[in-house]
Motif scaffolding. Structure first.
Motif, PDB file in Angstrom:
ATOM      1  N   VAL A  81       0.833  -1.201   0.000  1.00 19.82           N
ATOM      2  CA  VAL A  81       0.000   0.000   0.000  1.00 19.82           C
ATOM      3  C   VAL A  81       0.869   1.252   0.000  1.00 19.82           C
ATOM      4  O   VAL A  81       0.408   2.334   0.329  1.00 19.82           O
ATOM      5  CB  VAL A  81      -0.993   0.044   1.185  1.00 19.82           C
ATOM      6  CG1 VAL A  81      -2.044  -1.034   1.031  1.00 19.82           C
ATOM      7  CG2 VAL A  81      -0.277  -0.095   2.506  1.00 19.82           C
ATOM      8  N   LEU A 131       8.176  -9.621   8.308  1.00 18.23           N
ATOM      9  CA  LEU A 131       7.237  -8.732   9.005  1.00 18.23           C
ATOM     10  C   LEU A 131       5.960  -8.653   8.159  1.00 18.23           C
ATOM     11  O   LEU A 131       5.994  -8.886   6.954  1.00 18.23           O
ATOM     12  CB  LEU A 131       7.852  -7.345   9.155  1.00 18.23           C
ATOM     13  CG  LEU A 131       9.109  -7.284  10.010  1.00 18.23           C
ATOM     14  CD1 LEU A 131       9.677  -5.867  10.032  1.00 18.23           C
ATOM     15  CD2 LEU A 131       8.812  -7.728  11.439  1.00 18.23           C
ATOM     16  N   PRO A 132       4.812  -8.327   8.793  1.00 22.06           N
ATOM     17  CA  PRO A 132       3.565  -8.238   8.016  1.00 22.06           C
ATOM     18  C   PRO A 132       3.662  -7.158   6.938  1.00 22.06           C
ATOM     19  O   PRO A 132       4.042  -6.023   7.214  1.00 22.06           O
ATOM     20  CB  PRO A 132       2.503  -7.906   9.063  1.00 22.06           C
ATOM     21  CG  PRO A 132       3.233  -7.557  10.307  1.00 22.06           C
ATOM     22  CD  PRO A 132       4.606  -8.116  10.218  1.00 22.06           C
ATOM     23  N   LEU A 134       1.446  -5.482   5.268  1.00 21.76           N
ATOM     24  CA  LEU A 134       0.609  -4.288   5.389  1.00 21.76           C
ATOM     25  C   LEU A 134       1.252  -3.264   6.323  1.00 21.76           C
ATOM     26  O   LEU A 134       1.322  -2.077   6.018  1.00 21.76           O
ATOM     27  CB  LEU A 134      -0.782  -4.656   5.910  1.00 21.76           C
ATOM     28  CG  LEU A 134      -1.676  -3.428   6.035  1.00 21.76           C
ATOM     29  CD1 LEU A 134      -2.129  -2.949   4.672  1.00 21.76           C
ATOM     30  CD2 LEU A 134      -2.868  -3.688   6.912  1.00 21.76           C
ATOM     31  N   ILE A 135       1.746  -3.746   7.484  1.00 15.21           N
ATOM     32  CA  ILE A 135       2.340  -2.823   8.455  1.00 15.21           C
ATOM     33  C   ILE A 135       3.586  -2.167   7.871  1.00 15.21           C
ATOM     34  O   ILE A 135       3.804  -0.959   8.012  1.00 15.21           O
ATOM     35  CB  ILE A 135       2.686  -3.579   9.757  1.00 15.21           C
ATOM     36  CG1 ILE A 135       1.424  -4.137  10.385  1.00 15.21           C
ATOM     37  CG2 ILE A 135       3.400  -2.681  10.733  1.00 15.21           C
ATOM     38  CD1 ILE A 135       0.404  -3.099  10.705  1.00 15.21           C
ATOM     39  N   ILE A 138       2.503   0.247   4.997  1.00 14.67           N
ATOM     40  CA  ILE A 138       1.747   1.391   5.527  1.00 14.67           C
ATOM     41  C   ILE A 138       2.742   2.383   6.142  1.00 14.67           C
ATOM     42  O   ILE A 138       2.603   3.600   6.008  1.00 14.67           O
ATOM     43  CB  ILE A 138       0.696   0.916   6.554  1.00 14.67           C
ATOM     44  CG1 ILE A 138      -0.649   1.539   6.277  1.00 14.67           C
ATOM     45  CG2 ILE A 138       1.051   1.282   7.962  1.00 14.67           C
ATOM     46  CD1 ILE A 138      -1.717   1.083   7.253  1.00 14.67           C
ATOM     47  N   SER A 139       3.788   1.846   6.798  1.00 11.81           N
ATOM     48  CA  SER A 139       4.789   2.720   7.408  1.00 11.81           C
ATOM     49  C   SER A 139       5.634   3.403   6.346  1.00 11.81           C
ATOM     50  O   SER A 139       5.851   4.620   6.412  1.00 11.81           O
ATOM     51  CB  SER A 139       5.715   1.927   8.325  1.00 11.81           C
ATOM     52  OG  SER A 139       4.985   1.198   9.257  1.00 11.81           O
ATOM     53  N   THR A 140       6.135   2.633   5.366  1.00 11.76           N
ATOM     54  CA  THR A 140       6.962   3.282   4.346  1.00 11.76           C
ATOM     55  C   THR A 140       6.124   4.292   3.557  1.00 11.76           C
ATOM     56  O   THR A 140       6.642   5.327   3.143  1.00 11.76           O
ATOM     57  CB  THR A 140       7.600   2.258   3.391  1.00 11.76           C
ATOM     58  OG1 THR A 140       6.614   1.336   2.973  1.00 11.76           O
ATOM     59  CG2 THR A 140       8.723   1.507   4.066  1.00 11.76           C
TER      60      THR A 140
END
Lengths: 338, 334
Positions: A81, A131-132, A134-135, A138-140
């Motif tokens: 995302v 690592l997941p 999505l997380i 979403i962070s990047t």
């Protein structure tokens, strides 16, 4: 399912019914594009004006470039995302570099390099550190959006001189076709070849089914994962560069709307050719469909939020049909293959 | 013995978290003395109430191992709906009930689609969020709603105080206490965790796993409505972008808390969201431009998830010689 693919090569006969089903899954989306175009044209013939076709094809090219990499990430059962904010970052970085007095070559290089770096970081964190997805993305995405805004201190950066990509966006053939369509289609054709004819394409779809199994037969899953995210980053960055040329500016907030558009395109496309599997040809057709839909709703004078509702509903319906179809095909495929 | 060990480890994690919060607070207080002022602490409490409610909702969804990206869209639609109800002259409680009912329906749509129809969670919630984001424009075409807001008493939720603390903080504490009790002291809470850990095992243990997944989305939407209600109370009007800033802190709070505390739980989310809100308010007080806030939250989230990930721990212990000594040391300590 790879089953449909095997069907075609090992059993050229096939019943008429199956061939009709095959034809339907292959052609329903192109048919929808034609029907939608004709439906809008019957009320608003302007949609077939040269200028309007050129505009649709331009946004088609930008969108297609942006989601080419994303298609494979989702096909491999992961999610990214961050692509729309990578595009925003590349867009701003391009404009910012030019404002610093760099040449276009350096600016484009910097933008693409940024996309590559973000993609590789995403890939390493997801594939190597497990690592997941999505997380991580979403962070990047948040970090990219912040850097993009910070480059212009929260505002737009104008680009004074048109760059080397300008002729690509200048429509030819009676003002209806921007030449950029040609390289975009060539790249897409290459990607289609990789996806359909090379082992890598098989691995992508196998990863979505069972990553552990793919790993244990000796496929470098980590490397492949990093490659897919890197491709997604670079293709999003390339779209950002195209946007910089097209809009003659760096727009920090440009990313937002592309999230839902990009996912809609990939998943809608995933219902064509290979049902339930995102694929390059489906993505291209769905991009054209969304382009015509946007142009049509704009010509019909629908406000932006109504288009957003239509699009969300479309995505939801697409998902439901794809999920149900994948379940049917899954069951049927096993029976066929046995 | 191992139970005792677990207790020690749990206590050590809580202490570590408290130390982290105090440390961050001390750093901010040193750089910017106003951080400890009454106004600033009040602001943190208020922002934490809104962020914390959204994060709590997300906690339920994450416990059943799903994601929800419709928070911003649902918040916007609920904000405008409650605003429209208040503007139409309905009493505050009716408007809140209307908002909660809407939230429950929206959450149920996502939840049922994901659990009973097995649609993919991320894309489904993005689609539902997008539709809600569009529906938020239905009432006014995007204009702000403020009629009747002051007469309705909604601003009391922000301004009124009870025993020295703001009402919004009491709401937060009450909801968290109820959630903590249900999630860690009842069969229902265990069922949520079991559904997340292993849905097939949970199913054969007699747990209606699909119902709990759907319920998690309903709870998430309800919490989101409460969160945006507090935001409306603070600003005194309803706009379509209310709640746009709820999602990132919620994700950061849930996953940072889970990373530090070693698992997703109501307590972990509380700690995580406290830390995130302190950081956000601290940076805002120091005059860091608004466009950095998402980046800072993202960076903290990413850093936290990496720092406490299994693979990093494996990698560090895999470095070799350190391991036996470290292991012996921890044995001695226990």
């Amino acid at each position: 399912m790879t089953m449909t693919y095997i069907d075609k090569t090992t059993r050229p006969g096939g019943t008429l019914r199956r061939r009709m089903a095959r034809l339907t899954t292959d052609l329903w989306l192109p048919a929808a594009v034609v029907v939608l175009t004709l439906a809008v044209a019957s009320v608003r013939p302007q949609i077939l004006d040269a200028g309007n076709i050129a505009a649709v094809l331009k946004s088609f090219s930008v969108m297609a470039v942006m989601v080419l990499g994303l298609t494979w990430v989702i096909a491999a059962g992961k999610i990214d995302v961050s692509f729309m904010q990578v595009a925003a970052l590349a867009n701003m970085l391009c404009a910012w570099s030019l404002a610093q007095g760099w040449g276009w070559g350096a600016a484009i290089g910097a933008a693409l390099a940024a996309g590559l770096v973000v993609g590789v970081v995403n890939g390493l964190l997801v594939s190597a550190m497990r690592l997941p997805a999505l997380i991580v993305t979403i962070s990047t995405a948040g970090i990219c959006a912040s850097i993009a805004a910070a480059l212009g201190k929260g505002t737009v950066i104008r680009i004074e001189a048109p760059g080397p990509l300008a002729p690509l966006l200048d429509p030819v053939l009676g003002g209806a076709v921007p030449p950029v369509v040609v390289p975009v289609l060539l790249i897409a054709a290459l990607a289609w070849f990789v996806q359909e004819r090379l082992a890598m394409g098989r691995y992508i779809y196998a990863m979505a089914q069972n990553e552990a199994a793919v790993r244990s037969v000796g496929v470098p899953v980590v490397g492949l994962g990093v490659l897919l995210f890197a491709l997604s980053g670079v293709s999003a960055a390339a779209a950002g560069v195209l946007l910089a040329e097209h809009l003659a500016s760096g727009q920090p907030m440009i990313g937002g709307p592309y999230l839902i558009n990009g996912l809609t395109v990939v998943l809608l496309g995933g219902m064509m050719v290979r049902v339930g599997k995102p694929n390059i040809l489906g993505t291209l057709t769905a991009t054209l469909f969304i382009g015509v839909l946007f142009s049509g709703t704009a010509l019909l004078g629908l406000p932006d939020y109504q288009r957003q509702i239509i699009q969300g509903a479309l995505l939801l319906i697409g998902l439901a049909v794809a999920t149900l179809a994948a379940r049917h095909h899954g069951a049927g495929g096993h029976a066929d293959g046995a | 013995m191992s139970r005792l060990n677990d207790h020690f480890r749990g206590a050590a994690r809580v202490l570590g978290f408290v130390a982290l919060v105090l440390g961050v607070g001390a750093v901010f207080a040193l750089i910017e003395p106003r951080f400890l002022s009454h106004a600033s602490l009040n602001g943190i409490a208020r922002h934490m109430a809104a962020n914390g409610l959204a994060a709590l909702g997300l906690t339920f969804v994450v416990i059943v191992r799903k994601f929800d990206l419709s928070i911003a869209g649902i918040a916007a639609f609920a904000a405008m709906s409650m605003g429209a109800l208040i503007a139409a002259g309905l009493p505050l409680w009716a408007a809140i009930m209307g908002g909660l009912a809407l939230g429950a329906v929206l959450g149920a749509v996502s939840g049922i689609a994901i659990s009973y129809f097995e649609l993919p969670d991320i894309v489904t919630t993005i689609a539902v969020g997008s539709i809600c984001g569009g529906l938020a424009f239905l009432y006014t075409g995007g204009r702000s709603i403020f009629q009747n807001f002051f007469q309705s008493g909604i601003t009391d939720l922000n301004d009124a105080r009870l025993l020295g603390l703001g009402v919004s903080l009491w709401i937060l504490l009450a909801v968290y206490a109820a959630a903590w009790f249900v999630m860690s002291r009842t069969r229902t809470g265990m069922a949520f965790y079991a559904t997340g850990e292993n849905p097939i095992a949970a199913h054969f243990s007699g747990i209606a796993t699909r119902r709990f997944v759907a319920l998690a989305y309903v709870l998430c939407a309800l919490c989101t409505v409460l969160a945006v209600l507090l935001i409306l109370a603070e600003s005194g009007n309803a706009e379509t972008n209310k709640g746009a800033n709820l999602m990132m802190p919620a994700y950061a709070g849930v996953f940072l808390g889970a990373a530090v505390m070693g698992g997703t739980s109501v307590v972990a989310t509380f700690g995580g969201i406290l830390l995130i809100t302190m950081l956000l308010d601290g940076f805002a007080l120091m005059g860091v431009p608004y466009y950095y806030s998402d980046g800072v939250v993202s960076l903290i989230l990413l850093g936290g998830v990496i720092a406490f990930s299994d693979s990093l721990r494996e990698w560090i212990t895999g470095l070799g010689l350190l391991r036996p000594r470290a292991a012996r040391k921890s044995e001695n300590r226990a």
